[in-house]
Write an enzyme that holds these catalytic residues in place. Sequence first.
Site, PDB file in Angstrom:
ATOM      1  N   ASP A  68      -5.878  -2.985   3.729  1.00  0.00           N
ATOM      2  CA  ASP A  68      -5.251  -4.173   3.124  1.00  0.00           C
ATOM      3  C   ASP A  68      -6.017  -5.457   3.453  1.00  0.00           C
ATOM      4  OD1 ASP A  68      -3.039  -2.479   2.305  1.00  0.00           O
ATOM      5  OD2 ASP A  68      -2.313  -2.616   4.362  1.00  0.00           O
ATOM      6  N   HIS A  79      -5.068  -1.186  -4.896  1.00  0.00           N
ATOM      7  CA  HIS A  79      -5.360  -2.608  -4.937  1.00  0.00           C
ATOM      8  C   HIS A  79      -5.187  -3.113  -6.361  1.00  0.00           C
ATOM      9  CE1 HIS A  79      -9.314  -0.506  -5.308  1.00  0.00           C
ATOM     10  NE2 HIS A  79      -9.412  -1.299  -6.351  1.00  0.00           N
ATOM     11  N   THR A 101       2.291   8.222   3.143  1.00  0.00           N
ATOM     12  CA  THR A 101       2.799   7.801   1.836  1.00  0.00           C
ATOM     13  C   THR A 101       3.461   8.956   1.088  1.00  0.00           C
ATOM     14  OG1 THR A 101       0.627   8.232   0.868  1.00  0.00           O
ATOM     15  CG2 THR A 101       1.088   5.973   1.568  1.00  0.00           C
ATOM     16  N   LEU A 115      -8.647 -16.646   4.376  1.00  0.00           N
ATOM     17  CA  LEU A 115      -8.731 -17.794   5.277  1.00  0.00           C
ATOM     18  C   LEU A 115      -7.676 -18.835   4.921  1.00  0.00           C
ATOM     19  CD1 LEU A 115     -10.448 -19.119   7.591  1.00  0.00           C
ATOM     20  CD2 LEU A 115     -11.685 -20.308   5.763  1.00  0.00           C
TER      21      LEU A 115
END
Length: 432
Positions: free
Chosen positions: A13, A41, A132, A334
């Site tokens: 992730d 994704h 999963t 960030l």
Amino acid sequence: MTNVVVVGSQWGDEGKGKIVDWLSERADIVVRFQGGHNAGHTLVIDGVSYKLSLLPSGVVRPGKLAVIGNGVVIDPHALIAEIDKLGKQGVQITPDNLRIADNATLILSLHRELDGFREDAASNSGTKIGTTRRGIGPAYEDKVGRRAIRVMDLADLDTLPAKVDRLLTHHNALRRGLGEAEISHQAIMDELSSVAARVLPFMDTVWLLLDKERRKGARILFEGAQGTLLDIDHGTYPFVTSSNTVAGQAAAGSGMGPGALGYILGITKAYTTRVGEGPFPTELHDEVGQFLGERGHEFGTVTGRKRRCGWFDAALVRQSVAANGITGIALTKLDVLDGLDELKICVGYTLDGQEIDHLPASQAQQASVKPVYITLEGWKESTVGARSWADLPAQAIKYVRQVEELIGAPVALLSTSPERDDTILVTDPFED
């Protein structure tokens, strides 16, 4: 010019999808080399969202060849569903833009069922791993146990019945032990027959294909799934995935020799997240952890599970740099740190009163370590959408430089939003 391997340097992730999509424009071929449809994704291209779990990112870009290597375990039903879903979005998947290794292992319904049976039993005993439930682990078990059904077997109906017999000898014994009904030979044959016509047109000898393309000068991008700390050998065992996720697997999982891999790009989130069970030394249970989860939209693409959040762990990423031979990192998210008064980075741990600079392999010791932090000043300005160093606050640049120093690898790319163009390019991995 070189080939590029993309791996996650944490627990998955990390934002690999955006970076792989960004790099895929520069690539000719995009290769998946491990895992299955247990990690997904989302790609956003021209305002359209594409959710991928099994297919390589290259399939959504015209003129690119997507390849699923032998290291991937393939659920044919999931593959067909993903192909059909993309078709409805206007992306046509044909043998011209997708090839699948003839020696890749198939995930069948009995693998998914066994995965669920085991997780249910483990939940009752408090030993749950947090899979999963998609059959990934059981399929890899059959591969190693030399009883797997592989893609090429769909084309050989003469030998398939004997292979199904061997598979069921193992699985029905397990099912009896778990108190579950046995599966008939015909049920598996019917399942395989129902998918063969959709899967076989994509079958190819992938190692040979890649070798030929490499010799012609094609740019090849290897797309990893999950992250280094979920590697079956190098991760936080047993809370790991069922395959090797490190860069070396790009060679083994595709048939491309390791000498041709080239630049190793480690995708690294500016903080740390983890889904499911297992140790997490820098996990935050306070308002900062909640802030990171909400600002970072930390929910799994495949499962929707909420991710656990914590401070950046330089000690762990330093291990990943070593295990992968990472050339440079892509530092992502960030912008999620914008507005925090102070930021902490884990530089090592204490264990039984002693300072150590790495996470031990022992499960008991992993659960006992305490993080050692350094504290940095945060920044109030927004970094969202920054596309050059000049767009970044001074404290954000200091944070990035501190990360580089602590992990022993330079930042090659810096991501400042989910938008693919909001990326600061320091080094083009394909040109390094």
